[in-house]
Design an enzyme around this catalytic site. Structure first.
Site, short mmCIF file in Angstrom:
data_model
loop_
_atom_site.label_atom_id
_atom_site.label_comp_id
_atom_site.label_asym_id
_atom_site.label_seq_id
_atom_site.Cartn_x
_atom_site.Cartn_y
_atom_site.Cartn_z
N GLU A 169 0.82 -1.22 0.00
CA GLU A 169 0.00 0.00 0.00
C GLU A 169 0.86 1.27 0.00
O GLU A 169 0.51 2.29 0.59
CB GLU A 169 -0.97 0.03 1.19
CG GLU A 169 -1.75 -1.23 1.43
CD GLU A 169 -2.46 -1.76 0.19
OE1 GLU A 169 -2.60 -1.02 -0.79
OE2 GLU A 169 -2.87 -2.93 0.19
N GLY A 170 1.99 1.20 -0.67
CA GLY A 170 2.93 2.32 -0.71
C GLY A 170 3.95 2.15 0.39
O GLY A 170 3.61 2.19 1.57
#
Length: 604
Positions: free
Chosen positions: A443-444
């Site tokens: 998610e980053g």
């Protein structure tokens, strides 16, 4: 029975004494939710976690997944709890019951998820993943799309995913190569290959709905030309019935360090030229839609990190009280002295109190941000709602990065408490550590979160949102100064918060100067420092509530609980915060060595 997932007394403290969740029923929407009903819901989640999820966590990790003929088969032990979680609406706790949820406030969702995730987060993920997919369709989809997909996703009848990553693009989503070609019937033909797709294929649901990022033919390069499409694994007919397979093929699954029962898939779309999807939202606006889901996912991932810390602390605390080894330090020369529980040894106590401080601080922080969601929803004016929304935006990268880093770190500390036993799979600690690591990556990555914090979030409303956060810390500091015994702690937190403000200004100026790369090279340290200050704030806030209650308690266990709150704050503020001050000193220097060193100097 020892608590092995979360501290129920501490959950109740945060909910009712710190955030006053029992007053939510003053609002018409939640008028039926008094403290008794909230407690019953949390107890039900706890019982479900202990009975159905915790017993399967280790077995599922050891069994892992089976991949045959492009199909993924999850551990058999997942099927029963998945069905229970889905049918009872635990996958979309905050959504309307008519759509398969429970209609609860976001704040009350936190203890529910804390128990369910702490017991077996991978199994829970199969149930909850469709929520983010559904939320995108609810906010950006057509009425027909909502009719076809929403209830099936919120109820976990169908699974959901998030289909971004490609082998050549990685985190550089704008460089993707998946294409979409518009057809005469309004659908789009999708062609491309995606990797690292969590829950991209499994045998728990009859269908899986993929939100796929792709570029329509002729669209601009980069993120400006990305659109998002609803691509079902099995085609959904206009009447809601299932049609033919939609040319979405799982080509493989990853063998990972942890979360062994979580299917991380490679997916091929349109290998036979027969994959179709519907545009979600507007053309070339896919990133706007996806970021909604990404931000929800980032908060959930931060929660996973916190959950790892909580579970690790519960296990380590119980073990330290039961494990008899070595004489007390004051009896080290007395050969006749009996061995004591290792919780008596100073360094073990330091480790445990470190774990407690971060776990308590993260719980308060995450629950606090959840409460901001409810405040935004129930706000009396658009301006008030906007302020709460922007505070959530400011805190999101900190929750995602700080809590996943600290969750992994606390799991490691828990292994240290166990010693050699913590390193072997007979005990739960090594799985907690393995499963926790992914949080800082997906998610980053946490480095991307730190860059987002200094590059986008600090400057929101010309710095007014960051100043609003600092104002909240100042309120707690002022309260602490008025309570005997907390004055010194209040002064330390005040100094750290002021220093954080100065450091933010320095980085902000550097980020728009010729030395901008040096600013971003220090962004992770700044996020860590901000997280530390938030921990100090949350723990001081706890002490402000607890200190006046200590002498009023008739029950020893309650007196000890409140004393523990004050001592935990004292420990963190006098032991951890000085390190944070030094970290901020280093940020202010903004040394460029990491940028100036030649590639060849790294060796290899």
């Amino acid at each position: 029975m020892a608590q092995v997932i979360a501290d129920r007394r501490d959950i109740e403290f945060v909910l009712y004494e710190q955030l006053e969740a029992d007053k939510i029923n003053k609002h018409k929407k939640y008028s039926d939710l008094d403290k008794k009903s909230l407690d019953l819901i949390i107890t039900e989640a706890r019982n479900l976690a202990l009975k159905e999820l915790l017993p399967i966590n280790s077995e599922a990790d050891k069994t892992g997944l089976r991949f045959e003929n492009n199909q993924v088969f999850v551990p058999e032990v997942f099927h029963k709890p998945f069905k229970i979680l889905a049918e009872d609406g635990w996958g979309s706790v905050t959504e309307d019951p008519e759509l398969g949820g429970q209609g609860l406030p976001t704040l009350i969702m936190q203890p529910i998820i804390e128990y369910l995730m702490g017991a077996c987060g991978v199994c829970l993920g199969y149930v909850t993943m469709g929520h983010g997919t559904g939320k995108m369709i609810e906010l950006f989809g057509t009425e027909k799309q909502k009719e076809l997909y929403l209830k099936n996703l919120y109820s976990a009848k169908w699974g959901g995913t998030m289909v971004l990553t490609e082998a050549e693009a990685g985190s550089d989503v704008g460089n993707l190569s998946t294409t979409a070609k518009k057809n005469d019937d309004g659908t789009y033909s999708i062609t491309g290959n995606k990797i690292f797709i969590t829950y991209g294929e499994h045998d728990l649901t009859e269908n899986i709905i993929h939100p796929v990022l792709a570029r329509i033919e002729g669209a601009p390069a980069g993120t400006a030309g990305i659109s998002i499409f609803i691509v079902p694994k099995i085609w959904v007919n206009d009447d809601g019935s299932l049609g033919e397979p939609n040319d979405v093929v799982c080509t493989g699954i990853e063998e990972k360090m942890g979360i062994h029962a979580s299917a991380t898939c490679s997916l091929a779309f349109g290998g036979k030229g027969q994959c179709r999807g519907y545009l979600l939202g507007e053309e070339n606006k896919g990133m706007k839609v996806m970021f909604l889901m990404m931000n929800e996912a980032r908060l959930n991932v931060g929660f996973q990190g916190f959950s790892a810390a909580s579970v690790a602390y519960m296990y380590a605390c119980n073990y330290a009280k039961e494990r008899i080894q070595g004489r007390a330090l004051e009896d080290s020369a007395n050969k006749e002295a009996k061995p004591v529980a290792i919780i008596n040894h100073p360094d073990v106590r330091r480790n445990l109190l470190t774990m407690k401080a971060y776990t308590d601080g993260m719980r308060s922080f995450i629950y606090y941000v959840a409460d901001l969601f409810d405040k935004e929803e129930l706000a009396e004016s658009p301006e008030e709602a906007d302020r709460f929304n922007k505070l959530i935006q400011l805190y999101t990268p900190v929750i995602k990065a700080y809590c996943t880093d600290k969750g992994f770190e606390m799991a490691s500390t828990g292994i240290q408490v166990y010693g050699g036993y913590g390193y072997i799979s007979e005990y739960p600690m090594e799985q907690i550590l393995r499963d926790a690591k992914i949080g800082s990556i997906y998610e980053g990555t946490n480095g991307i979160q730190a860059m987002d914090l200094i590059g986008r979030k600090l400057g929101m409303d010309k710095g007014a949102i960051f100043m609003s956060f600092m104002g909240e810390v100042a309120k707690t500091v002022a309260q602490a100064k008025a309570i005997p015994g907390l004055e010194d702690m209040a002064a330390k937190v005040e100094a750290a918060c002021n220093r954080l403000g100065e450091t933010a200004m320095h980085l902000g100026k550097t980020a728009v100067s010729p030395q901008f790369k040096a600013a971003f090279a220090h962004s992770t340290h700044f996020l860590e420092a901000m997280g530390d200050v938030i921990m100090a704030w949350m723990l001081l806030w706890r002490a402000v509530i607890s200190a006046p209650k200590i002498e009023k308690q008739k029950k020893a266990v309650e007196k000890e609980y409140y004393e523990g709150q004050v001592k935990t704050a004292e420990f963190f503020i006098f032991n951890m915060l000085p390190v944070t001050m030094g970290k901020m000193d280093s940020i202010t220097i903004t040394n460029p060595a990491a940028l100036e060193i030649a590639d060849s100097c790294f060796g290899g």
